[in-house]
Design a protein around this motif. Sequence first.
Motif, mmCIF file in Angstrom:
data_model
loop_
_atom_site.group_PDB
_atom_site.id
_atom_site.type_symbol
_atom_site.label_atom_id
_atom_site.label_comp_id
_atom_site.label_asym_id
_atom_site.label_seq_id
_atom_site.Cartn_x
_atom_site.Cartn_y
_atom_site.Cartn_z
ATOM 1 N N GLN A 294 24.815 72.916 -168.712
ATOM 2 C CA GLN A 294 24.932 72.207 -167.441
ATOM 3 C C GLN A 294 26.156 71.307 -167.420
ATOM 4 O O GLN A 294 26.892 71.253 -166.424
ATOM 5 C CB GLN A 294 23.667 71.386 -167.190
ATOM 6 C CG GLN A 294 22.431 72.219 -166.903
ATOM 7 C CD GLN A 294 21.212 71.353 -166.623
ATOM 8 O OE1 GLN A 294 21.316 70.142 -166.500
ATOM 9 N NE2 GLN A 294 20.048 71.984 -166.506
ATOM 10 N N ARG A 412 22.167 76.253 -160.427
ATOM 11 C CA ARG A 412 21.470 75.215 -161.180
ATOM 12 C C ARG A 412 20.757 74.214 -160.277
ATOM 13 O O ARG A 412 20.193 73.240 -160.759
ATOM 14 C CB ARG A 412 22.445 74.489 -162.108
ATOM 15 C CG ARG A 412 22.990 75.378 -163.202
ATOM 16 C CD ARG A 412 23.666 74.579 -164.293
ATOM 17 N NE ARG A 412 24.149 75.441 -165.362
ATOM 18 C CZ ARG A 412 23.389 75.934 -166.337
ATOM 19 N NH1 ARG A 412 22.109 75.619 -166.395
ATOM 20 N NH2 ARG A 412 23.897 76.724 -167.261
ATOM 21 N N TYR A 430 19.547 66.762 -158.382
ATOM 22 C CA TYR A 430 20.746 66.325 -159.072
ATOM 23 C C TYR A 430 20.905 64.813 -158.999
ATOM 24 O O TYR A 430 21.228 64.153 -160.001
ATOM 25 C CB TYR A 430 21.992 66.984 -158.498
ATOM 26 C CG TYR A 430 23.269 66.481 -159.128
ATOM 27 C CD1 TYR A 430 23.651 66.917 -160.385
ATOM 28 C CD2 TYR A 430 24.061 65.514 -158.500
ATOM 29 C CE1 TYR A 430 24.785 66.426 -161.007
ATOM 30 C CE2 TYR A 430 25.200 65.016 -159.116
ATOM 31 C CZ TYR A 430 25.561 65.476 -160.360
ATOM 32 O OH TYR A 430 26.685 64.976 -160.969
#
Length: 435
Positions: A294, A412, A430
């Motif tokens: 990530q 993601r 996020y």
Amino acid sequence: MRYDISKKTAPEMPALGRGTECLKLLLSQVSKDMYEPLIPMVFPILGAHVRNTEFQYPDFSWKSTAGMLANLCADSGCNKGQLSNLVEAICRDFRSHDEAELQKLVAWQKQVKSRSANKEKPVRPDVAFLFPPNDCTSAAFLQNAMACEVQGGLTQYLNLQEVEMADKLCGGHRQVSTMLRNIFDCQRAGALRATADGVCGNPVLRANITISSTPYATRQFYKNDLFNGTFGRVVFSYKARTSRDGRIPRQGRYSNDFYRRLDEYLVRLEASTGRFVINPLNKLADKLAEDMAQMADLADDDVLWDISKRAIVSAWKAGCVMWVLNNQSWTKAMGEMVEWLVYHDIWSKMQVFADLLNREADAQEDVKRRGPKNLLDELPNTFCEAQLSALRLKMGKSDEGTANQLYQWTFRKFIVFDKASGQYSKTEFYLNRAK
């Protein structure tokens, strides 16, 4: 991800809680300014004491605590010498073992020089040194590796006070890359060697090595090996130059009580035997691999992703050592230490090699000594493709990678795309994760 490695300041080491008592003991005798730099360096020393023990990595391969390599990098006069004091304290048992082995060698040499030597032809004993001198030659290192293999797969440990000493150990600078990779992977030396006694063997290289060096010497030594796998196999621990406070850092004294407590931990390492699967450690390694992927996606940094893979392996081995030290049990504090070791290793590499990794000029200007930048953090909560493209160009990245980066962020679940407005927005997932 708990650590921001884009900053010039080192990631703060977690508190040493339950399960890390041995690390607390070792740090009790070093100055406070060396706590964080020395912690990554102690694991190759401790790992050399573990014998006949293997641990299963998440990929189902079996690994030992041999092959641990660490390089302490700090300017001259920044207390790197405290590592040698710590080494001597931990390796007292190695010194005793080697003295007994040396006496065997001396006795054999006396036999060779005797009048009856030609008739008796005394055979050289398989003398294995656990703590060879730091000026060990390549031939002596390989001969010792063969003896260690004969004596049940012992691990030899070397502490090199200068990084250039590795050239002598490996038989020249051109051989350093191959030798270090074989040591990390516990591979055989790779070629038969000819000696006065004939052709010698091709031993498995079971060795742990710690190195001390200045930033300049470190950069010069590794600059041609940053992309062949050698660089990633070495754990780096960087200490930045401190302010001129006019105070001499205080070290502790290695008392009998300290040695008594330390020996209790060393006995646990040497008594360990068998094959083990440490499930919580393997679960953490999987999580760290996902975190590194990530972070590499957020920074669009392939180099970061490449070096993180072996950083996780090295930290995982440190976790295996801590597990044995803690009577084969796992704690949250040990997991926090493993996680920190990964980030500290990558941060250290970026501090010393960032410009070289980006193939920029061979200089170490402060502006270039920084880690990977999270590009998504640099953008507003709602942005368009053109804004990301402009940011990438500003950061020295190509415009062609914009579409792929947006795809990775969407995959993601870091961002979502609004077809009506043509805008991307950061997700709650996020934003909460960033907090």
